[in-house]
Design an enzyme around this catalytic site. Structure first.
Site, PDB file in Angstrom:
ATOM      1  N   HIS A  14       0.839  -1.204   0.000  1.00 39.64           N
ATOM      2  CA  HIS A  14       0.000   0.000   0.000  1.00 39.64           C
ATOM      3  C   HIS A  14       0.874   1.255   0.000  1.00 39.64           C
ATOM      4  O   HIS A  14       0.603   2.215  -0.721  1.00 39.64           O
ATOM      5  CB  HIS A  14      -0.928  -0.008   1.224  1.00 39.64           C
ATOM      6  CG  HIS A  14      -1.937  -1.109   1.146  1.00 39.64           C
ATOM      7  ND1 HIS A  14      -3.259  -0.902   0.874  1.00 39.64           N
ATOM      8  CD2 HIS A  14      -1.801  -2.460   1.260  1.00 39.64           C
ATOM      9  CE1 HIS A  14      -3.909  -2.056   0.836  1.00 39.64           C
ATOM     10  NE2 HIS A  14      -3.032  -3.025   1.080  1.00 39.64           N
TER      11      HIS A  14
ATOM     12  N   ASP B 172      -5.984   5.627   1.241  1.00 38.32           N
ATOM     13  CA  ASP B 172      -5.906   4.218   0.880  1.00 38.32           C
ATOM     14  C   ASP B 172      -7.278   3.559   0.966  1.00 38.32           C
ATOM     15  O   ASP B 172      -8.085   3.889   1.850  1.00 38.32           O
ATOM     16  CB  ASP B 172      -4.961   3.563   1.895  1.00 38.32           C
ATOM     17  CG  ASP B 172      -4.516   2.193   1.472  1.00 38.32           C
ATOM     18  OD1 ASP B 172      -3.317   2.041   1.252  1.00 38.32           O
ATOM     19  OD2 ASP B 172      -5.365   1.282   1.373  1.00 38.32           O
TER      20      ASP B 172
HETATM   21  C1  UDX Z   1      -0.676  -6.843  -0.723  1.00 36.78           C
HETATM   22  C2  UDX Z   1      -1.533  -7.741  -1.627  1.00 36.78           C
HETATM   23  O1  UDX Z   1      -1.000  -9.016  -1.749  1.00 36.78           O
HETATM   24  C3  UDX Z   1      -1.794  -7.108  -2.930  1.00 36.78           C
HETATM   25  O2  UDX Z   1      -2.462  -7.997  -3.818  1.00 36.78           O
HETATM   26  C4  UDX Z   1      -2.606  -5.899  -2.676  1.00 36.78           C
HETATM   27  O3  UDX Z   1      -3.113  -5.363  -3.867  1.00 36.78           O
HETATM   28  C5  UDX Z   1      -1.709  -4.945  -1.906  1.00 36.78           C
HETATM   29  O4  UDX Z   1      -1.297  -5.559  -0.682  1.00 36.78           O
HETATM   30  P1  UDX Z   1       1.847  -7.727  -1.156  1.00 36.78           P
HETATM   31  O5  UDX Z   1       1.348  -9.073  -0.842  1.00 36.78           O
HETATM   32  O6  UDX Z   1       2.988  -7.240  -0.417  1.00 36.78           O
HETATM   33  O7  UDX Z   1       0.673  -6.654  -1.114  1.00 36.78           O
HETATM   34  O8  UDX Z   1       2.227  -7.814  -2.723  1.00 36.78           O
HETATM   35  P2  UDX Z   1       2.424  -6.704  -3.822  1.00 36.78           P
HETATM   36  O9  UDX Z   1       1.154  -6.003  -4.101  1.00 36.78           O
HETATM   37  O10 UDX Z   1       3.045  -7.392  -4.977  1.00 36.78           O
HETATM   38  O11 UDX Z   1       3.442  -5.651  -3.199  1.00 36.78           O
HETATM   39  C6  UDX Z   1       4.748  -5.961  -2.817  1.00 36.78           C
HETATM   40  C7  UDX Z   1       5.648  -4.799  -3.120  1.00 36.78           C
HETATM   41  O12 UDX Z   1       6.895  -5.041  -2.484  1.00 36.78           O
HETATM   42  C8  UDX Z   1       5.925  -4.610  -4.601  1.00 36.78           C
HETATM   43  O13 UDX Z   1       5.795  -3.267  -4.953  1.00 36.78           O
HETATM   44  C9  UDX Z   1       7.363  -5.070  -4.782  1.00 36.78           C
HETATM   45  O14 UDX Z   1       8.097  -4.343  -5.742  1.00 36.78           O
HETATM   46  C10 UDX Z   1       7.953  -4.855  -3.420  1.00 36.78           C
HETATM   47  N1  UDX Z   1       9.045  -5.814  -3.125  1.00 36.78           N
HETATM   48  C11 UDX Z   1       8.781  -7.134  -2.970  1.00 36.78           C
HETATM   49  C12 UDX Z   1      10.319  -5.341  -3.014  1.00 36.78           C
HETATM   50  O15 UDX Z   1      10.575  -4.150  -3.197  1.00 36.78           O
HETATM   51  N2  UDX Z   1      11.315  -6.209  -2.715  1.00 36.78           N
HETATM   52  C13 UDX Z   1      11.114  -7.523  -2.539  1.00 36.78           C
HETATM   53  O16 UDX Z   1      12.090  -8.234  -2.266  1.00 36.78           O
HETATM   54  C14 UDX Z   1       9.794  -8.013  -2.661  1.00 36.78           C
END
Ligand code: UDX
Length: 453
Positions: free
Chosen positions: A17, A107
């Site tokens: 988020h 948000d």
């Molecule tokens: C969660 C939900 O899973 C997602 O579907 C929803 O829309 C928002 O909240 P998350 O599970 O963390 O988020 O997944 P994602 O939405 O893919 O966000 C992860 C973020 O962390 C991405 O922007 C990614 O670039 C970042 N990241 C991940 C890193 O910078 N480094 C890493 O090693 C792993």
């Protein structure tokens, strides 16, 4: 002189988020608005954003947040009560300054913020951090199209602009509502009053979800403004931002990039399941064995809290072929030409990042909106394949290997790569000058520059 048009951007304090909300604040600042970013006390020091002022508010758990709350429900309730008060105080603090707040952008997990905006007479705008399709699914469920929990015998279901959805495509909040009742209640509270917002921003772009764009614009004041990614990746500004600027974990510096530099183009598998998903220990073992069996180089992000699920012999056995890291700058990795496949949980940010950087995916959704995103990756945008689960809910090593082969080699792989390049271009066009998302953001900026009333 102080800038006209002050937007206060309020995030939910999770990585998936913070990234889109902070990036949106940076984009608005780059277009001439004054942008202030509000986040919790314990995340505020992780945020570093040029041109954006960062200020703390409280969720009631200032020494570490969510993990200290007795339940999700208690946490969201506390955020509502204490958050409403502290966001109000922050807006009032600016009231007699040369730049009073004109608009609160918040948000989608903080629906109460609309009441704060209304109470204080500023514009209220929500940024939806899921895809438009997923928001539309929630809307149709809210309208009574299907009862909850969604049952396999009532499927497939057809929502306008979305392919027929089976049980395995349903957001987990709809398939197992009892397990996620607090999140689902918050989402439904927000969905119910979307028409009362001054703007409903969605982190997607019109070309990606074109049918939805049309359907939603009849319902709510929707503007698709994504992908909200650091500028270096999407609008070709070489000197632009290369990270979001709000990492809650410390990325491992240049280790990944230096390692990738030694590998040929499109040969490395990147594996990450985002910031929240807890992968079943059995599943971790299957992925580990698949990576060993694939004969490919790989980078695997295994968060510290997940580390003990790795097979004992794994790290010592991958010396030359793989890198396991606790956190990296995912955007830099995905943008590297050596990466040829992304094994992902299909979090919406990760999905948009892969689409925008033209990286084919092996989808292994875990919970929340991810199953629906995986459906689109495989069947609508056709930029990847989805790993099939067995009766235990595990994607076995042979299946993971099969998916890797499909994405990295052969006829299907060529089609997937062609589609991935097409979406990369489309994403870039949407956010570049004159593109659909750029124009939608400009319309908002113009209104704010004029001021309210
Ligand atoms: C969660 C939900 O899973 C997602 O579907 C929803 O829309 C928002 O909240 P998350 O599970 O963390 O988020 O997944 P994602 O939405 O893919 O966000 C992860 C973020 O962390 C991405 O922007 C990614 O670039 C970042 N990241 C991940 C890193 O910078 N480094 C890493 O090693 C792993």
């Amino acid at each position: 002189m102080e800038k006209r048009g002050h937007v206060l951007v309020l995030t939910y304090p999770a990585q998936g988020h913070i990234n889109p909300l902070l990036q949106f604040a940076k984009r608005l600042a780059s277009k001439g608005l004054k942008a202030t970013f509000a986040t919790t006390h314990y995340t505020v020091n992780s945020i570093h954003a040029d041109g954006v002022d960062v200020r703390p508010i409280s969720d009631g758990y200032d020494d570490g947040g969510f993990k200290h709350a007795p339940s999700v429900e208690a946490y969201l309730e506390s955020f509502k009560t204490v958050g409403s008060r502290t966001v109000t105080e922050l807006i009032l603090e600016f009231k007699n300054s040369p730049s009073p707040v004109d608009c609160l952008v918040f948000d989608s997990l903080l629906p109460w913020a609309l009441d704060v905006a209304r109470e204080l007479g500023v514009y209220g705008a929500v940024l939806l951090t899921n895809s438009a399709s997923v928001c539309s699914m929630y809307w149709h469920i809210h309208q009574g199209l299907l009862g909850l929990p969604v049952k396999p015998e009532n499927l497939p279901v057809v929502f306008p602009g979305v392919p027929p959805l089976g049980f395995s495509d349903m957001p987990s909040f709809l398939a197992q509502p009892a397990d996620h009742s607090a999140y689902l209640a918050t989402i439904m509270e927000k969905i119910e009053c979307l028409d009362q917002h001054d703007w409903v921003f969605v982190n997607t772009f019109e070309e990606l979800e074109s049918e939805l764009a049309k359907a939603m614009s009849g319902l709510w004041p929707v503007e698709m403004v994504g992908p909200v990614l650091p500028s270096a990746y999407v609008d070709g500004q070489i000197e632009g931002d290369t990270d979001y600027g709000g990492s809650l974990w410390k990325p491992n510096g240049d280790q990944c990039l230096n390692w990738l530099d030694t590998k040929p183009p499109k040969t490395v598998i990147y594996v990450s399941f985002g910031s929240m998903a807890q992968i079943a220990a059995k599943q971790v073992v299957e992925i580990a064995r698949a990576l060993q069996g694939s004969n490919k180089h790989f980078i695997w992000v295994v968060r510290e809290s997940e580390n003990d699920k790795l097979p004992i012999d794994f790290i010592s056995s991958i010396d030359q072929i793989g890198l396991v890291v606790a956190w990296c700058n995912q955007l830099e990795v995905l943008a590297h030409e050596a990466v040829g496949c992304f094994i992902t949980h299909c979090g919406w940010n990760s999905t948009l990042e892969a689409l925008s950087l033209g990286v084919p995916m092996v989808a292994m959704p875990q919970w929340s909106d991810q199953p629906a995103n995986a459906k689109f990756v495989e069947e609508v945008w056709r930029v990847g394949v989805r790993g099939k689960k067995d009766e235990e809910g595990i994607v076995r090593r042979e299946e993971v290997e099969r998916c890797i082969r499909l994405v990295m080699k052969g006829e299907k792989s060529e089609e997937i790569w062609r589609n991935a390049s097409k979406w990369k271009e489309n994403a870039k066009r949407a956010v570049s000058k004159g593109g659909s998302s750029d124009k939608n953001i400009n319309k908002f900026v113009e209104v704010l520059l004029k001021g309210k009333g």
